[in-house]
Design a protein around this motif. Structure first.
Motif, PDB file in Angstrom:
ATOM      1  N   VAL A 123      -9.079  -8.577  15.004  1.00 38.81           N
ATOM      2  CA  VAL A 123      -9.255  -7.392  14.165  1.00 38.81           C
ATOM      3  C   VAL A 123      -9.598  -6.172  15.018  1.00 38.81           C
ATOM      4  O   VAL A 123      -8.916  -5.153  14.936  1.00 38.81           O
ATOM      5  CB  VAL A 123     -10.311  -7.634  13.072  1.00 38.81           C
ATOM      6  CG1 VAL A 123     -10.589  -6.353  12.315  1.00 38.81           C
ATOM      7  CG2 VAL A 123      -9.833  -8.726  12.124  1.00 38.81           C
ATOM      8  N   LEU A 164      -7.172  -2.607  16.006  1.00 34.55           N
ATOM      9  CA  LEU A 164      -7.583  -1.237  15.738  1.00 34.55           C
ATOM     10  C   LEU A 164      -7.852  -0.455  17.019  1.00 34.55           C
ATOM     11  O   LEU A 164      -7.713   0.762  17.062  1.00 34.55           O
ATOM     12  CB  LEU A 164      -8.853  -1.246  14.881  1.00 34.55           C
ATOM     13  CG  LEU A 164      -8.687  -1.861  13.497  1.00 34.55           C
ATOM     14  CD1 LEU A 164     -10.040  -2.069  12.860  1.00 34.55           C
ATOM     15  CD2 LEU A 164      -7.815  -0.956  12.638  1.00 34.55           C
ATOM     16  N   GLU A 187      -3.999   1.394  19.914  1.00 35.31           N
ATOM     17  CA  GLU A 187      -2.996   1.885  18.989  1.00 35.31           C
ATOM     18  C   GLU A 187      -1.575   1.566  19.432  1.00 35.31           C
ATOM     19  O   GLU A 187      -0.739   1.247  18.614  1.00 35.31           O
ATOM     20  CB  GLU A 187      -3.144   3.392  18.797  1.00 35.31           C
ATOM     21  CG  GLU A 187      -3.470   4.127  20.070  1.00 35.31           C
ATOM     22  CD  GLU A 187      -3.427   5.639  19.868  1.00 35.31           C
ATOM     23  OE1 GLU A 187      -3.279   6.080  18.723  1.00 35.31           O
ATOM     24  OE2 GLU A 187      -3.525   6.354  20.876  1.00 35.31           O
ATOM     25  N   ASN A 214      -0.127  -5.261  15.092  1.00 38.17           N
ATOM     26  CA  ASN A 214      -0.043  -4.835  13.701  1.00 38.17           C
ATOM     27  C   ASN A 214       1.159  -5.469  13.010  1.00 38.17           C
ATOM     28  O   ASN A 214       1.071  -5.894  11.862  1.00 38.17           O
ATOM     29  CB  ASN A 214       0.047  -3.309  13.624  1.00 38.17           C
ATOM     30  CG  ASN A 214      -1.316  -2.666  13.801  1.00 38.17           C
ATOM     31  OD1 ASN A 214      -2.323  -3.367  13.943  1.00 38.17           O
ATOM     32  ND2 ASN A 214      -1.360  -1.346  13.790  1.00 38.17           N
ATOM     33  N   ILE A 217       0.342  -9.017  12.156  1.00 36.21           N
ATOM     34  CA  ILE A 217      -0.565  -9.036  11.016  1.00 36.21           C
ATOM     35  C   ILE A 217       0.188  -8.696   9.728  1.00 36.21           C
ATOM     36  O   ILE A 217       0.052  -9.371   8.706  1.00 36.21           O
ATOM     37  CB  ILE A 217      -1.711  -8.031  11.220  1.00 36.21           C
ATOM     38  CG1 ILE A 217      -2.607  -8.493  12.371  1.00 36.21           C
ATOM     39  CG2 ILE A 217      -2.529  -7.869   9.944  1.00 36.21           C
ATOM     40  CD1 ILE A 217      -3.778  -7.564  12.660  1.00 36.21           C
ATOM     41  N   GLU A 218       1.024  -7.686   9.810  1.00 32.07           N
ATOM     42  CA  GLU A 218       1.741  -7.242   8.625  1.00 32.07           C
ATOM     43  C   GLU A 218       2.660  -8.339   8.092  1.00 32.07           C
ATOM     44  O   GLU A 218       2.678  -8.619   6.890  1.00 32.07           O
ATOM     45  CB  GLU A 218       2.569  -6.001   8.981  1.00 32.07           C
ATOM     46  CG  GLU A 218       2.894  -5.137   7.784  1.00 32.07           C
ATOM     47  CD  GLU A 218       3.637  -3.877   8.197  1.00 32.07           C
ATOM     48  OE1 GLU A 218       3.386  -3.373   9.315  1.00 32.07           O
ATOM     49  OE2 GLU A 218       4.487  -3.425   7.411  1.00 32.07           O
ATOM     50  N   TRP A 276      -2.666  -9.103  -4.832  1.00 31.17           N
ATOM     51  CA  TRP A 276      -3.204  -8.069  -3.948  1.00 31.17           C
ATOM     52  C   TRP A 276      -4.731  -8.110  -3.928  1.00 31.17           C
ATOM     53  O   TRP A 276      -5.346  -8.068  -2.865  1.00 31.17           O
ATOM     54  CB  TRP A 276      -2.753  -6.672  -4.404  1.00 31.17           C
ATOM     55  CG  TRP A 276      -1.466  -6.197  -3.765  1.00 31.17           C
ATOM     56  CD1 TRP A 276      -0.266  -6.052  -4.367  1.00 31.17           C
ATOM     57  CD2 TRP A 276      -1.275  -5.807  -2.394  1.00 31.17           C
ATOM     58  NE1 TRP A 276       0.685  -5.597  -3.478  1.00 31.17           N
ATOM     59  CE2 TRP A 276       0.087  -5.434  -2.256  1.00 31.17           C
ATOM     60  CE3 TRP A 276      -2.119  -5.738  -1.277  1.00 31.17           C
ATOM     61  CZ2 TRP A 276       0.630  -5.000  -1.035  1.00 31.17           C
ATOM     62  CZ3 TRP A 276      -1.572  -5.307  -0.062  1.00 31.17           C
ATOM     63  CH2 TRP A 276      -0.217  -4.949   0.033  1.00 31.17           C
ATOM     64  N   LEU A 284      -6.659  -8.743  -0.570  1.00 29.49           N
ATOM     65  CA  LEU A 284      -7.577  -7.741  -0.004  1.00 29.49           C
ATOM     66  C   LEU A 284      -8.954  -8.345   0.204  1.00 29.49           C
ATOM     67  O   LEU A 284      -9.607  -8.111   1.232  1.00 29.49           O
ATOM     68  CB  LEU A 284      -7.676  -6.538  -0.943  1.00 29.49           C
ATOM     69  CG  LEU A 284      -6.509  -5.562  -0.867  1.00 29.49           C
ATOM     70  CD1 LEU A 284      -6.620  -4.544  -1.988  1.00 29.49           C
ATOM     71  CD2 LEU A 284      -6.490  -4.859   0.491  1.00 29.49           C
ATOM     72  N   ASP A 300      -8.980 -10.407   3.110  1.00 33.83           N
ATOM     73  CA  ASP A 300      -8.961  -9.567   4.314  1.00 33.83           C
ATOM     74  C   ASP A 300     -10.321  -8.939   4.580  1.00 33.83           C
ATOM     75  O   ASP A 300     -10.720  -8.719   5.711  1.00 33.83           O
ATOM     76  CB  ASP A 300      -7.918  -8.447   4.182  1.00 33.83           C
ATOM     77  CG  ASP A 300      -6.506  -8.961   4.406  1.00 33.83           C
ATOM     78  OD1 ASP A 300      -6.362 -10.107   4.895  1.00 33.83           O
ATOM     79  OD2 ASP A 300      -5.552  -8.228   4.091  1.00 33.83           O
ATOM     80  N   MET A 349     -13.323  -6.834  -1.660  1.00 31.20           N
ATOM     81  CA  MET A 349     -12.007  -6.283  -1.912  1.00 31.20           C
ATOM     82  C   MET A 349     -11.972  -4.795  -1.563  1.00 31.20           C
ATOM     83  O   MET A 349     -11.049  -4.312  -0.921  1.00 31.20           O
ATOM     84  CB  MET A 349     -11.676  -6.480  -3.383  1.00 31.20           C
ATOM     85  CG  MET A 349     -10.215  -6.625  -3.638  1.00 31.20           C
ATOM     86  SD  MET A 349      -9.889  -5.975  -5.253  1.00 31.20           S
ATOM     87  CE  MET A 349     -10.018  -4.242  -4.959  1.00 31.20           C
ATOM     88  N   GLY A 385     -11.794  -4.466   1.961  1.00 33.23           N
ATOM     89  CA  GLY A 385     -10.484  -4.840   2.513  1.00 33.23           C
ATOM     90  C   GLY A 385      -9.517  -3.670   2.456  1.00 33.23           C
ATOM     91  O   GLY A 385      -8.615  -3.564   3.286  1.00 33.23           O
ATOM     92  N   ILE A 418      -3.680  -0.305   8.403  1.00 34.91           N
ATOM     93  CA  ILE A 418      -2.527  -1.007   8.977  1.00 34.91           C
ATOM     94  C   ILE A 418      -1.274  -0.721   8.165  1.00 34.91           C
ATOM     95  O   ILE A 418      -0.235  -0.373   8.718  1.00 34.91           O
ATOM     96  CB  ILE A 418      -2.792  -2.526   9.040  1.00 34.91           C
ATOM     97  CG1 ILE A 418      -3.892  -2.801  10.069  1.00 34.91           C
ATOM     98  CG2 ILE A 418      -1.521  -3.283   9.392  1.00 34.91           C
ATOM     99  CD1 ILE A 418      -4.333  -4.237  10.123  1.00 34.91           C
ATOM    100  N   LEU A 419      -1.373  -0.859   6.848  1.00 33.33           N
ATOM    101  CA  LEU A 419      -0.181  -0.709   6.013  1.00 33.33           C
ATOM    102  C   LEU A 419       0.108   0.731   5.612  1.00 33.33           C
ATOM    103  O   LEU A 419       1.242   1.063   5.289  1.00 33.33           O
ATOM    104  CB  LEU A 419      -0.339  -1.540   4.727  1.00 33.33           C
ATOM    105  CG  LEU A 419      -0.451  -3.046   4.929  1.00 33.33           C
ATOM    106  CD1 LEU A 419      -0.690  -3.728   3.592  1.00 33.33           C
ATOM    107  CD2 LEU A 419       0.810  -3.597   5.578  1.00 33.33           C
ATOM    108  N   LEU A 467      -3.285  -0.526  -7.698  1.00 33.77           N
ATOM    109  CA  LEU A 467      -4.464  -1.374  -7.550  1.00 33.77           C
ATOM    110  C   LEU A 467      -5.623  -0.826  -8.379  1.00 33.77           C
ATOM    111  O   LEU A 467      -6.320  -1.589  -9.068  1.00 33.77           O
ATOM    112  CB  LEU A 467      -4.876  -1.445  -6.082  1.00 33.77           C
ATOM    113  CG  LEU A 467      -4.315  -2.623  -5.294  1.00 33.77           C
ATOM    114  CD1 LEU A 467      -4.486  -2.395  -3.800  1.00 33.77           C
ATOM    115  CD2 LEU A 467      -4.998  -3.919  -5.742  1.00 33.77           C
TER     116      LEU A 467
END
Lengths: 192, 192, 192, 192
Positions: free
Chosen positions: A113, A117, A120, A126, A129-130, A157, A161, A164, B162, B165, B172-173, B182
């Motif tokens: 993680v 970050l 870059e 990324n 992860i994506e 979602w 999330l 995550d 959440m 997250g 990232i996204l 959401l």
DNA sequence: GATGAATGAGGGTTCATTCAT
DNA sequence: AATGAATGAACCCTCATTCAT
């Protein structure tokens, strides 16, 4: 007297490479990529500075090596756990594995993680992860649909999330995050 | 020719300090703390390198300045929105503010999350985050209790995780995270 | 299975040595002594780095090897071309050989001139050049005397300097240096 | 108390820059570009390593600085010495200046010639040399034509090459090159 | 004779920090 | 308050050389 065989060299190379990768993982997760020098890694690995460049072109390249190493080591979140008959069972397994991964391999979380970050340029992390997230999300959607959720995508979602958020909070709160209880609560909440 | 008053000096000092902090925020969020040099900040702020050391003892000190600045600026997630009568309304407001903050001040998110992970010495950021989280979690628990949730604490954790997250995935996204949907989904889910 | 004879070993040694020298010549003239690593030479020669140290004590030693190799290869500028009867013929032959050498073995020129200047420790190259020059100059003086030049020594110097200027200009101007025409002009000028 | 004026800073900068350039010139000509480290230059200039990068982006950049410095310092070979009436006088002056330059500024010669050959990327040095040569050659052709030479162009080449040979031989033979006598001989030879 | 893994000194470069003005 | 020249430690990386096999 005769020179080492190719196989012998290969083994030596693999061992040294691994020593370096393990040392780098340890230090990156302990003190951040930028606060870790090549000299630090060399010392931790019990190896000379120069040797590192025999295996990695550049300091950033070591990260690529770490990621590959981790993927090769198992990438255990992704163990398939399809269950055609019972989506509940499948979801339960997915959640269980995620928590298990975070607990057992917490250092990987704490490593990746920040890395994603911190650097870059490292879009490739990324991207990984994506991609994983998308795949994971897709599976969640399917399972939740089979469980009869109306808006399965959004529910996926929120769940995603949340899962995550765990590593993030975990890397800050550590043991104060009530992981066990959270896991149990999720089973209950989703009726698993 | 008359000497400046103390008040004038003070104002000059505050202006310069702010210029530096704003420049640093901009650059740290754009290119990472480690990839930003004091020289960069000086140039961005239109100020000399030396002057920066007039206001901050060290580069890391600038971060402390940024955090203080952000706290002073309003700390808008935390705007009180108690509603004694209707816990639903209060939760809705909390969620709404969180999403609003992420959208409007995305760069702050992108700044603080990496910073918290990047600079281990900066436990004080973690401490701030931790304290805020605890406070936020406490409020969630109260509200959810009032809404009748049986295991309000765990439900608060899931919601909190959440919401944590989101910034992570968001950094990232980016736009691929369906933030608007959401938010709506959460309102529906919690009957708000 | 029978052990190799001493002669066979010797042949192998010579072959490897030559491979290394040829590779080094090629690379030194293509990319400069300092920009060529032992690893480069090893790769170009199709040989291991270690083997190079079997034949040469040090990187600089390879240069000594190159020089020796070139001397052994024929040292073709210096092919004797005495002509007791006709000094004109002899001078013409000397000039012709010089131009031929520069054209045919241009890469040697491009190799040795920089080397002589680049590596100060390598006085021995300078010594060789100096010795050759002295010898060459001596012959020019003799020939020019026989041709009736009053101040033969100075005329020999001008001619010698000019012939030295050619490789220098050649390594800068390349094909824009009108070598052919220059050669013809010299024949005419000296009535050869 | 008040900060230095722009002019003061400019003067300081010029002085430091010059110190560095002079130190680099000295060392490059004494021990070759590649055998001179930034640390060497810093020590010779009585300055810190870091400061050098305040004035030059890169080690190679220092060379560019040297060339500019030399051009600004006078570039004395090229002093105009046209003489409309007497081409002999003009040629004599050209030769005289060339010899004077080699003698007086021998270190520049010993600096630039090796540099041009040592650093292949440095086409710009070669370009300068080439341009100057072309100009010089052109003037020689004109003068020799006016002096009645039939094949003035080729004669100019021989003279030019010879004058180019001088610095080369000079950097190898040093004082053993009979410069004075050569100069006199040329005057006599060309009837100047 | 031959290999290539391993070493470590040294080189170029960056950058937070200091300080005279 | 403000400037930017100057410092020096630290960093990434290269490469000639060694050595076990």
């Amino acid at each position: 007297m005769s020179p080492r065989t190719t196989a012998q060299f290969e083994e030596i190379r693999l061992k040294s490479r691994e020593k370096i990768i393990l040392a780098a993982m340890e230090l990156f997760s302990r003190q951040t990529y930028h606060n870790t020098s090549i000299a630090d890694i060399a010392k931790e690995a019990g190896v000379s500075k120069g040797l590192i460049y025999n295996y990695f072109d550049t300091k950033e390249d070591i990260i690529k090596g770490i990621v590959e190493y981790m993927m090769a080591m198992g990438d255990r979140i992704m163990v398939e756990s399809r269950n055609e008959d019972d989506p509940r069972q499948e979801l339960r397994e997915m959640i269980r594995q995620t928590f298990a991964f975070i607990e057992e391999q917490g250092h990987i979380t704490r490593l990746m993680v920040p890395l994603a970050l911190e650097i870059e340029q490292f879009s490739f992390i990324n991207e990984i992860i994506e991609e994983k997230s998308k795949y994971y999300l897709g599976r969640l959607v399917t399972v939740l649909e089979r469980m009869g959720y109306e808006d399965a995508e959004m529910e996926a979602w929120t769940l995603g999330l949340m899962l995550d958020g765990i590593p993030l909070d975990y890397s800050i709160l550590g043991a104060r995050l009530p992981i066990k209880k959270l896991e149990q609560y999720l089973y209950k909440k989703y009726n698993l």
